[in-house]
Design an enzyme around this catalytic site. Structure first.
Site, short mmCIF file in Angstrom:
data_model
loop_
_atom_site.label_atom_id
_atom_site.label_comp_id
_atom_site.label_asym_id
_atom_site.label_seq_id
_atom_site.Cartn_x
_atom_site.Cartn_y
_atom_site.Cartn_z
N LYS A 109 -1.22 -2.94 0.05
CA LYS A 109 -1.39 -4.37 0.28
C LYS A 109 -2.78 -4.85 -0.14
O LYS A 109 -3.00 -6.05 -0.27
CB LYS A 109 -1.10 -4.72 1.73
C1 LIG Z 1 4.07 -3.37 3.59
C2 LIG Z 1 4.39 -1.95 3.41
C3 LIG Z 1 5.58 -1.50 2.81
C4 LIG Z 1 6.68 -2.44 2.40
O1 LIG Z 1 6.35 -3.20 1.27
P1 LIG Z 1 7.20 -4.48 0.90
O2 LIG Z 1 6.48 -5.12 -0.24
O3 LIG Z 1 7.20 -5.36 2.12
O4 LIG Z 1 8.57 -4.04 0.54
C5 LIG Z 1 5.77 -0.15 2.62
N1 LIG Z 1 4.84 0.75 3.01
C6 LIG Z 1 3.69 0.37 3.59
C7 LIG Z 1 2.72 1.41 4.02
C8 LIG Z 1 3.40 -0.99 3.81
O5 LIG Z 1 2.25 -1.35 4.39
#
Ligand SMILES: *Cc1c(COP(=O)(O)O)cnc(C)c1O
Length: 437
Positions: A107
């Site tokens: 993220k």
């Molecule tokens: C947010 C997140 C996901 C999911 O990603 P999306 O874009 O919402 O599908 C998967 N793994 C981790 C560690 C995350 O923080």
């Protein structure tokens, strides 16, 4: 770049408007009117370029002249200032490590790019931007560290008391500067309800320029395309050009970005959407019926999403044609027991320790290979977070192998600060009003 709403293709808004509003009033999602293909020459020679160059090429193709070239280059260099290595585990299997940013999760790509795009548009003496965000863990850290020190912005993060991991709490509460953390005596849903009420409150909106740092913001999606291209470049350098990507999915933003990259001309043979038991999408691809459900708690809690908000974007990319979509996207689900087996299997067979989300993406590769024995493609599974963020999941012998990165040890010596509030809107509102600068 102009954008429409998935609910109204005649709507046209600027990139700036889509960035500050996140969502059209008709509750659709913003999508680019035009998705130009990158020139074939660039893809042919992509192995000659490094991540910042690839990122600039992709971003400028999409954004056109929304941000002048020199500014966009500087913005990207500042936002994407960490690596995304595709690590070779065996001849045909790679793990794409997306956790080398400040919050140790993928993220960071979205949050850092978004914060800098917002700051760029705010430069000209506009009102301070107040970002409100509720978090169950990963989003808050990425947003806090993404906006830390970004001029003309202030971030307020609400997190549920006792429900985030120790490392996540450090990332939320040790920043100071323009970041404040609020520990709410309640659940994540309480935090989210407080934020939603604040956005709907007239008095607060009159005083502050409020915005969410929501994962549906188009400026979080765009930078996530960069690492798909960059991975292809890394593999092509090694003579590998038949690629499948397995993506651990919750809100489907990450895989949505992969599919956007595909539409921009990235040659990918197959995408695998790997989920936990929150399996709205795998069920849809099996039955043709799209039915959301309340989310269930799992080991891979960043993927505990019963109504994946970015799915409508993916359907839009494929003009609602499920058969076309199924040519490129396969989806599998795994439960907690399987996740734990996946973690152990990966450690034993490939000597790699992965977080539970990543382990699910690995399991999905194994399953895809079982079902498609003649497909010799190179498989890349995305590692969305560092294993140290989820310490309670691992058996002791595997936990002992997890190193704590320097970013985290540096936080341990800093003072933690969070204001404590009840899950009560009036209290939250007076808190916000009392902090007018
Ligand atoms: C947010 C997140 C996901 C999911 O990603 P999306 O874009 O919402 O599908 C998967 N793994 C981790 C560690 C995350 O923080």
């Amino acid at each position: 770049m102009k954008l429409y709403s998935t609910n109204n293709k005649n709507l046209r808004v600027s990139f700036k408007e889509a960035v500050f509003n996140s969502m059209p009033l008709d509750k659709g999602l913003y999508m680019p009117v035009e998705i130009p293909e990158l020139d074939a020459d660039f893809i042919q020679n992509i192995e000659q370029y490094a991540l910042p160059e690839i990122a600039y090429k992709v971003a400028s193709t999409l954004l056109k002249d929304e941000i002048p070239a020199a500014d966009l280059k500087a913005l990207i260099d500042d936002a994407i200032n960490f690596d995304a290595p595709a690590v070779k585990l065996d001849d045909k299997t790679f793990v794409l490590e997306l956790f080398h940013g400040p919050s140790l999760a993928f993220k960071d790509f979205g949050a850092r790019f978004m914060s800098r795009v917002m700051a760029y548009f705010l430069k000209d003496g506009e009102q301070l931007l107040d970002v409100l965000v509720a978090t169950s863990g990963d989003t808050g850290g990425a947003v806090a560290l993404g906006f830390l020190g970004v001029p003309n912005t202030r971030v307020t993060i609400l997190y549920p008391e006792g429900k985030v991991s120790p490392i996540q709490e450090l990332q939320l509460t040790t920043n100071g500067c323009n970041i404040r953390a609020i520990e709410v005596k309640g659940t994540f849903d309480d935090c989210q309800a407080l934020v939603k009420q604040a956005f709907a409150d007239e008095e607060l909106n009159a005083k502050f320029r409020l915005t969410s740092a929501n994962s549906i913001n188009i400026s979080r999606l765009i930078p996530q395309t960069f690492y798909y291209f960059n991975t292809y470049a890394q593999l092509k350098k090694q003579g590998l050009n038949e690629v499948i990507f397995s993506v651990p999915s919750g809100n489907f933003g990450n895989i949505g970005a992969g599919l956007l990259a595909y539409k921009l001309g990235l040659p990918v043979k197959q995408f695998i959407a790997a989920t936990n038991i929150n399996d709205t999408v795998p069920r849809f691809l099996e039955s043709g019926i799209y039915q959301t459900r309340p989310s269930s708690q799992t080991y891979s809690n960043a993927m505990d999403v019963g109504a994946p908000s970015n799915w409508i974007r993916i359907m839009d990319l494929f003009d609602q044609d499920v058969e076309k979509l199924k040519e490129v996207v396969t989806s599998y689900r795994f439960n907690d027991e399987e996740t734990l087996e996946g973690i152990k299997d990966l450690d034993e067979k490939l000597n790699y320790v992965a977080c539970p989300h990543t382990a699910i993406a690995y399991l999905a590769v194994e399953k895809y290979r079982e079902e498609n024995p003649t497909d010799e493609s190179t498989a890349v599974f995305l590692s969305t977070a560092h294993a140290c963020k989820f310490p309670d999941i691992f058996p002791a012998d595997i936990a002992a192998k997890i190193d704590i990165p320097a970013q985290v040890t540096a936080l341990e010596s800093l003072p933690k600060h969070a204001d404590k509030l009840e899950a009560n809107f009036d209290e939250f509102k007076s808190y916000l009003l009392s902090k007018v600068d």
